[in-house]
Design a protein around this motif. Structure first.
Motif, PDB file in Angstrom:
ATOM      1  N   ALA A 295       0.809  -1.219   0.000  1.00 30.41           N
ATOM      2  CA  ALA A 295       0.000   0.000   0.000  1.00 30.41           C
ATOM      3  C   ALA A 295       0.843   1.271   0.000  1.00 30.41           C
ATOM      4  O   ALA A 295       0.440   2.279  -0.590  1.00 30.41           O
ATOM      5  N   ASN A 296       2.014   1.221   0.617  1.00 25.20           N
ATOM      6  CA  ASN A 296       2.746   2.460   0.885  1.00 25.20           C
ATOM      7  C   ASN A 296       4.106   2.590   0.212  1.00 25.20           C
ATOM      8  O   ASN A 296       4.699   3.676   0.241  1.00 25.20           O
TER       9      ASN A 296
ATOM     10  N   ILE B 146      -5.564   0.658   1.173  1.00 27.17           N
ATOM     11  CA  ILE B 146      -4.704   0.320   0.049  1.00 27.17           C
ATOM     12  C   ILE B 146      -5.283   0.941  -1.215  1.00 27.17           C
ATOM     13  O   ILE B 146      -6.512   0.930  -1.414  1.00 27.17           O
TER      14      ILE B 146
ATOM     15  N   ARG C 130      -3.418  -0.915  -6.784  1.00 24.92           N
ATOM     16  CA  ARG C 130      -2.476  -1.868  -6.199  1.00 24.92           C
ATOM     17  C   ARG C 130      -3.203  -3.131  -5.739  1.00 24.92           C
ATOM     18  O   ARG C 130      -2.699  -4.244  -5.907  1.00 24.92           O
TER      19      ARG C 130
END
Length: 209
Positions: A95-96, A129, A133
């Motif tokens: 997610a990041n 998220i 992705r």
């Protein structure tokens, strides 16, 4: 242990320590792993796999390493070990992650099958998220034998989940290209996937070439 302070000897020393007593030495190996070069990491990965669950806590900690390729190695090794405790950390990285490494991490997360699917759905519900992705993770799941599960999600009561699941089809070509790069010796991936291919060979030495 002293040899792990030296760049020319630390990998061999780490492999030997894991052979002798992984429970005792896994943490020290994890510290050394964060500083290793790419070729050292690839050489160490099989020893981490042989250590099995005893290496999992160290690898979980290594998901926060500064070097992208070290994080990548930790993620793919945890996926190979099927260490379920890695799912939240992998999901957060997918997610990041600010680099294209997130695509490799998506593949690692999808290796957990239905457990990854459940975590991903929950993340989508809570906006934890990005949808594009999440769609790539679902595409890897579909390619990995869970196509029926992904198809079922297209009929989910939550419209957000249904929309993301319905967007998987256009991403299948990307997934197939990525996987072909790992299996085909003539393929030449670039960036994180190039290193991912080396890790794949180290994790799966008996795979067709």
């Amino acid at each position: 242990l002293e040899l792990m302070r030296h760049a020319n000897h630390r990998c061999g020393a780490a492999i030997e320590l894991l052979r002798r007593d992984p429970a005792l030495h896994a943490d020290a190996v994890g510290v050394a792993l964060r500083d290793m070069r790419r070729e050292e990491v690839v050489a160490l990965v099989p020893a981490l796999v042989r250590a099995g669950g005893l290496a999992a806590p160290t690898l979980l900690d290594t998901l926060s390493a500064k070097k992208t390729f070290v994080r990548q190695a930790a993620a793919l090794t945890l996926a190979s070990l099927q260490a379920d405790a890695a799912i939240p950390g992998l999901l957060a990285l997918v997610a990041n992650e600010s680099t294209t490494l997130w695509e490799e991490l998506a593949r690692a997360l999808a290796a957990f099958g239905e457990l990854a699917e459940a975590a991903l759905v929950d993340a989508l519900v809570h906006d934890a998220i990005p949808q594009d992705r999440a769609a790539l993770v679902l595409a890897y799941l579909a390619k990995g034998g869970f196509a029926a599960n992904v198809d079922e999600l297209t009929r989910a009561p939550n419209p957000k989940i249904a929309v993301v699941a319905a967007s998987v089809a256009p991403r299948m070509a990307v997934v197939e290209r990525h996987l072909r790069e790992f299996y085909d010796a003539s393929a030449t991936p670039t960036g994180p996937r190039e290193f991912g291919k080396k890790l794949f060979r180290a994790l799966h030495p008996d795979s067709p070439r």
